[in-house]
Design a protein around this motif. Structure first.
Motif, PDB file in Angstrom:
ATOM      1  N   GLU A   1      87.052  57.142  21.930  1.00  0.00           N
ATOM      2  CA  GLU A   1      85.801  57.763  22.376  1.00  0.00           C
ATOM      3  C   GLU A   1      85.967  59.237  22.724  1.00  0.00           C
ATOM      4  OE1 GLU A   1      84.722  56.911  26.737  1.00  0.00           O
ATOM      5  OE2 GLU A   1      85.654  55.037  26.062  1.00  0.00           O
ATOM      6  N   ASN A   2      87.190  59.756  22.656  1.00  0.00           N
ATOM      7  CA  ASN A   2      87.409  61.182  22.903  1.00  0.00           C
ATOM      8  C   ASN A   2      88.695  61.622  22.217  1.00  0.00           C
ATOM      9  OD1 ASN A   2      89.591  60.382  24.659  1.00  0.00           O
ATOM     10  ND2 ASN A   2      88.065  60.004  26.268  1.00  0.00           N
ATOM     11  N   ALA A   3      88.975  62.918  22.328  1.00  0.00           N
ATOM     12  CA  ALA A   3      90.132  63.476  21.635  1.00  0.00           C
ATOM     13  C   ALA A   3      91.452  62.903  22.151  1.00  0.00           C
ATOM     14  CB  ALA A   3      90.130  64.996  21.764  1.00  0.00           C
ATOM     15  N   GLN A   4      91.539  62.694  23.450  1.00  0.00           N
ATOM     16  CA  GLN A   4      92.774  62.147  24.027  1.00  0.00           C
ATOM     17  C   GLN A   4      93.088  60.769  23.439  1.00  0.00           C
ATOM     18  OE1 GLN A   4      92.719  61.823  28.288  1.00  0.00           O
ATOM     19  NE2 GLN A   4      94.776  60.965  28.425  1.00  0.00           N
ATOM     20  N   GLN A   5      92.079  59.898  23.395  1.00  0.00           N
ATOM     21  CA  GLN A   5      92.286  58.570  22.816  1.00  0.00           C
ATOM     22  C   GLN A   5      92.557  58.669  21.313  1.00  0.00           C
ATOM     23  OE1 GLN A   5      89.092  55.887  23.758  1.00  0.00           O
ATOM     24  NE2 GLN A   5      89.327  56.121  25.975  1.00  0.00           N
ATOM     25  N   ALA A   6      91.933  59.627  20.657  1.00  0.00           N
ATOM     26  CA  ALA A   6      92.140  59.798  19.212  1.00  0.00           C
ATOM     27  C   ALA A   6      93.579  60.189  18.907  1.00  0.00           C
ATOM     28  CB  ALA A   6      91.178  60.850  18.669  1.00  0.00           C
ATOM     29  N   ARG A   7      94.140  61.085  19.725  1.00  0.00           N
ATOM     30  CA  ARG A   7      95.535  61.494  19.521  1.00  0.00           C
ATOM     31  C   ARG A   7      96.461  60.281  19.660  1.00  0.00           C
ATOM     32  NH1 ARG A   7      93.988  65.598  23.425  1.00  0.00           N
ATOM     33  NH2 ARG A   7      93.463  67.569  22.365  1.00  0.00           N
ATOM     34  N   ALA A   8      96.229  59.488  20.703  1.00  0.00           N
ATOM     35  CA  ALA A   8      97.081  58.313  20.943  1.00  0.00           C
ATOM     36  C   ALA A   8      96.932  57.294  19.817  1.00  0.00           C
ATOM     37  CB  ALA A   8      96.718  57.678  22.287  1.00  0.00           C
ATOM     38  N   ALA A   9      95.700  57.078  19.371  1.00  0.00           N
ATOM     39  CA  ALA A   9      95.462  56.098  18.308  1.00  0.00           C
ATOM     40  C   ALA A   9      96.092  56.551  17.004  1.00  0.00           C
ATOM     41  CB  ALA A   9      93.962  55.884  18.119  1.00  0.00           C
ATOM     42  N   ARG A  10      96.056  57.859  16.738  1.00  0.00           N
ATOM     43  CA  ARG A  10      96.670  58.371  15.509  1.00  0.00           C
ATOM     44  C   ARG A  10      98.180  58.133  15.516  1.00  0.00           C
ATOM     45  NH1 ARG A  10     100.011  61.285  13.668  1.00  0.00           N
ATOM     46  NH2 ARG A  10      99.935  62.310  11.614  1.00  0.00           N
TER      47      ARG A  10
END
Length: 244
Positions: A32-41
């Motif tokens: 839902e945000n950039a922080q979670q996106a970095r971790a998911a990537r």
């Protein structure tokens, strides 16, 4: 099928895209945000990212630039926005985005964009060392071409066993060199080609009896008729009197 990361701060959008793409057979990761996106990537190494532009912490274009400058833009990215402009789309493309989808996103546009992105980035299979002739059953990536299956079922063409070398057709059988199923195309097209071959095989095997084919394939007769018509199966050549 692919692993797709959906990054959007709106819960409804994440849920909708997840449901649609899961139905297509993909594995979905959500952020839902950039922080979670970095971790998911880092965690899932997605094959594709659907990235919203307007997010509360870091906007999607900034995250795209970050991935590009750090060498992490190893997957195609499709940008999404409900307030985007042509300039925004051009900027996102300049920094590595493959496509831009304007919200509300239609089902057709979503699936087409995802399909094109995955096809463009999927590795091409190496060409075979020599042309394959005859009929192969599940040998590497070799599959019987559709028009051969009815002949195999009717007994006019030798039926090879899985794991054996392809059978070379005899001259009087008049078959051209092997044309394998084309796997590098949209899933729906490949599935329709297989289903058409599947039903033609059973129609030939059952001498055109729709009753027996319905029982064999587990379909109700009315549904079977509709399916064959939809796939373009020629029923006239399979009719055998009252057996239909």
């Amino acid at each position: 099928m692919a692993t797709i990361l959906v990054v959007d701060d709106e819960l409804g959008i994440r849920a909708l895209l997840s449901e649609i793409l899961s139905d297509e057979g993909h594995t979905i990761e959500l952020a839902e945000n950039a922080q979670q996106a970095r971790a998911a990537r880092e965690r899932s190494r997605p094959d594709l990212v659907l990235l919203d532009i307007w997010m509360p912490d870091v906007d999607g274009v900034t995250l795209l630039k970050e991935w590009g400058s750090s060498g992490q833009l190893t997957m195609p990215v499709i940008m999404m926005s409900g307030h985007g402009t042509i300039d925004t789309a051009v900027e996102a493309t300049k920094f590595g985005a493959m496509a831009f989808l304007e919200k509300p996103i239609t089902l057709q546009k979503l699936l087409r964009a995802v399909e094109q992105a995955l096809v463009k980035t999927s590795p091409r299979p190496a060409p075979p060392a020599a042309p394959v002739v005859g009929v192969g059953l599940n040998i590497g990536n070799s599959y019987p071409r559709p028009e051969v299956l009815p002949a195999m079922a009717a007994g006019t063409l030798p039926m090879p066993s899985a794991g054996l070398a392809p059978v070379t057709p005899l001259p009087h059988q008049g078959l051209a060199s092997e044309q394998l199923f084309e796997l590098d195309r949209p899933l729906r097209e490949a599935r329709d080609a297989f289903e058409k071959s599947y039903f033609e095989f059973h129609l030939a095997k059952e001498n055109g009896s729709m009753t027996r084919v319905a029982e064999k394939t587990g379909l109700e007769r009315t549904h079977l008729y509709r399916k064959l018509k939809q796939l373009g199966v020629d029923l006239s050549r399979n009719k055998r009197g009252s057996g239909i």
